[in-house]
Design a protein around this motif. Structure first.
Motif, PDB file in Angstrom:
ATOM      1  N   ARG A  24     -12.109   1.406  11.370  1.00 41.86           N
ATOM      2  CA  ARG A  24     -12.777   2.711  11.194  1.00 41.86           C
ATOM      3  C   ARG A  24     -12.050   3.790  11.982  1.00 41.86           C
ATOM      4  O   ARG A  24     -11.894   4.911  11.519  1.00 41.86           O
ATOM      5  CB  ARG A  24     -14.239   2.617  11.635  1.00 41.86           C
ATOM      6  N   GLN A  82     -13.918  -0.614   5.179  1.00 39.44           N
ATOM      7  CA  GLN A  82     -13.584  -1.177   3.862  1.00 39.44           C
ATOM      8  C   GLN A  82     -13.932  -0.136   2.810  1.00 39.44           C
ATOM      9  O   GLN A  82     -14.750   0.756   3.054  1.00 39.44           O
ATOM     10  CB  GLN A  82     -14.425  -2.434   3.561  1.00 39.44           C
ATOM     11  N   ASP A  83     -13.378  -0.320   1.611  1.00 36.54           N
ATOM     12  CA  ASP A  83     -13.774   0.485   0.463  1.00 36.54           C
ATOM     13  C   ASP A  83     -15.104  -0.083  -0.055  1.00 36.54           C
ATOM     14  O   ASP A  83     -15.142  -1.231  -0.518  1.00 36.54           O
ATOM     15  CB  ASP A  83     -12.674   0.376  -0.603  1.00 36.54           C
ATOM     16  N   PRO A  84     -16.207   0.683   0.031  1.00 38.69           N
ATOM     17  CA  PRO A  84     -17.512   0.130  -0.382  1.00 38.69           C
ATOM     18  C   PRO A  84     -17.495  -0.386  -1.823  1.00 38.69           C
ATOM     19  O   PRO A  84     -18.232  -1.320  -2.164  1.00 38.69           O
ATOM     20  CB  PRO A  84     -18.478   1.308  -0.242  1.00 38.69           C
ATOM     21  N   ARG A 111     -12.916   4.492   7.628  1.00 39.85           N
ATOM     22  CA  ARG A 111     -13.909   3.508   7.191  1.00 39.85           C
ATOM     23  C   ARG A 111     -13.267   2.119   7.236  1.00 39.85           C
ATOM     24  O   ARG A 111     -12.029   1.993   7.107  1.00 39.85           O
ATOM     25  CB  ARG A 111     -14.446   3.808   5.814  1.00 39.85           C
ATOM     26  N   HIS A 168     -16.922  -5.009   9.321  1.00 39.10           N
ATOM     27  CA  HIS A 168     -17.254  -3.609   9.632  1.00 39.10           C
ATOM     28  C   HIS A 168     -16.416  -3.094  10.801  1.00 39.10           C
ATOM     29  O   HIS A 168     -16.875  -2.252  11.591  1.00 39.10           O
ATOM     30  CB  HIS A 168     -18.754  -3.479   9.913  1.00 39.10           C
TER      31      HIS A 168
END
Ligand code: FAD
Length: 382
Positions: free
Chosen positions: A157, A164-166, A162, A152
């Motif tokens: 970020r 990571q790519d969720p 962000r 995270h």
């Protein structure tokens, strides 16, 4: 950067950050090693240190105390309660507790000269300006920053909006059971679609978990509780913890300018095995080498292309793993693969050699890969 407090800020003191810090400190850089945690700290992880990870750790940190490890030399391949095969002796895997392992790596980085700023959250994090302020008000700056702050990552970020790519994030649940270790490493190949379950023996107990890609996190806890019950473990008697794994895709560009991402922050986890420690150590080392070279030529902004060149073999290896993952976890093909695994000692050894880090995906080569695909498609062992 005039008046900078350091040459390099390393944010995160897991395996990636400690590897970066020790490499840069040994090359003569003034390094700040920053982590929000006080060490030793917990890190949710199976703690399987493969042969590959041991080699990288030895190369970067030198010899580590043997009492950090419990050696597993046998494996039971299972599908739920059914044993598919048992391999003994199997390629060895060193099992560790991450709290002790990470603390040992971090201690080596500090002993090599990295300055210790652990136990402080970041009040301000502006990596592109080469600047952070710790919660206690201390301001640190450097021309190069390495973000090794996990899945995270605050640094990622800040760079990309962000971490990571969720859509590509994996998820895992685990429990630690104190007591006597089990006799075997157990791999439950069907604990989850696109994942597996593990029961890893440790010096003073076991770590059990399930995890994988494309999992429905809401559904996972109930599934894990059932899985534990099937092993005679009352889920109410243990503490279940969950954590994401960036095993779906590594970051195409691992940083920007003089800010580099390493380890989980760069998405460097194997999508088939979930292995990340080896890639964290190697990428941390490579990021630090790139920082040293960029600073030596007086161009911190060149750090990223220098790092990308060094990281390319890792990204290639993980690309191969992603291709193979489509075969290994394909719902139509997996039953055939398990039939081959159950029948073929050769196939079991190859699988374990990959898992134990004795073999790379590159060693499979296109011909062997086609051979595997052919056998799986036919569901035949030989
Ligand atoms: C359940 C599970 C099981 C796994 N099992 C295995 C296994 O058996 N073998 C294996 O090889 N890999 C395994 N992995 C993967 C492995 O744990 C990771 O790939 C590895 O820890 C990555 O190391 P890292 O240094 O990049 O990140 P981490 O080890 O996550 O370290 C990141 C550090 O950054 C710090 N940090 C985070 N945010 C901040 C911030 N804002 N400011 C300051 N510090 C910060 C954290 O405190 C932490 O110390 C597993 C992962 C999971 C989730």
């Amino acid at each position: 950067m005039a008046g900078a407090s350091h040459d390099l800020l390393v944010i995160g003191a897991g395996p990636a950050g400690s590897a970066a810090a020790i490499t840069a400190a040994q090359a003569g850089l003034r390094v700040a090693l920053i982590d929000k945690a006080v060490f030793p700290r917990d890190k949710l992880c199976g703690g399987g240190v493969t042969g590959r990870a041991c080699r990288y750790a030895q190369a970067v940190f030198g010899p580590l105390p043997q009492d950090l490890f419990h050696t597993s030399r046998s494996v039971r391949f299972a599908s739920g309660p059914a044993t598919l095969a048992r391999l003994a002796p199997a390629p060895a895997i060193q099992m560790t507790m991450r709290s002790a392992f990470d603390a040992a790596l971090r201690a080596k980085a500090i002993a090599a000269g990295a300055e210790d700023f652990c136990g402080q959250r970041l009040a301000v994090c502006d990596p592109e300006a080469g600047h952070v302020t710790l919660a206690d008000g201390r301001a640190l700056s450097a021309p190069v920053v390495i973000g090794a702050d996990g899945v995270h990552s605050q640094v990622a970020r800040r760079l990309f909006g962000r971490a990571q790519d969720p859509a590509t994030l994996g998820f895992a649940l685990e429990v630690e059971l104190p007591g006597r270790p089990g006799p075997d490493t157990e791999l439950d190949m069907t604990a989850l679609p696109y994942g597996y379950g593990w029961d890893f023996p440790k010096a003073q107990g076991r770590t059990l978990g399930i995890g994988g890609l494309s999992v429905d996190e809401k559904d996972m806890r109930a599934r894990f509780e059932l899985w534990l019950r099937a092993r005679g473990i009352d889920p109410a008697s243990v503490r279940i913890k969950g954590h994401h794994l960036p095993s779906g895709a590594s970051r195409a560009v691992p940083g920007r300018g003089a800010v580099l991402l390493a380890g989980d922050a760069a998405g460097l986890v194997d999508p088939i095995t979930g292995e990340g420690i080896a890639w964290a150590i190697l990428s941390g080392q490579r990021a630090a080498e790139a920082a040293v070279e960029a600073l030596a030529i007086g161009q911190p902004g060149r750090a990223l292309p220098l790092y990308q060149r060094r990281l390319e073999p890792v990204r290639q290896e993980l690309r191969r793993a992603r291709l193979l993952a489509r075969l290994v976890y394909h719902p139509m093909l997996q039953p055939r693969l398990l039939r081959v695994l159950a029948r073929s000692d050769h196939f079991q050894r190859r699988y374990m050699a990959l898992l134990a880090g004795e073999m790379d995906y590159a060693d499979l080569g296109p011909r062997r890969l086609l051979g595997v695909a052919w056998r799986v498609l036919r569901g035949r062992a030989a």
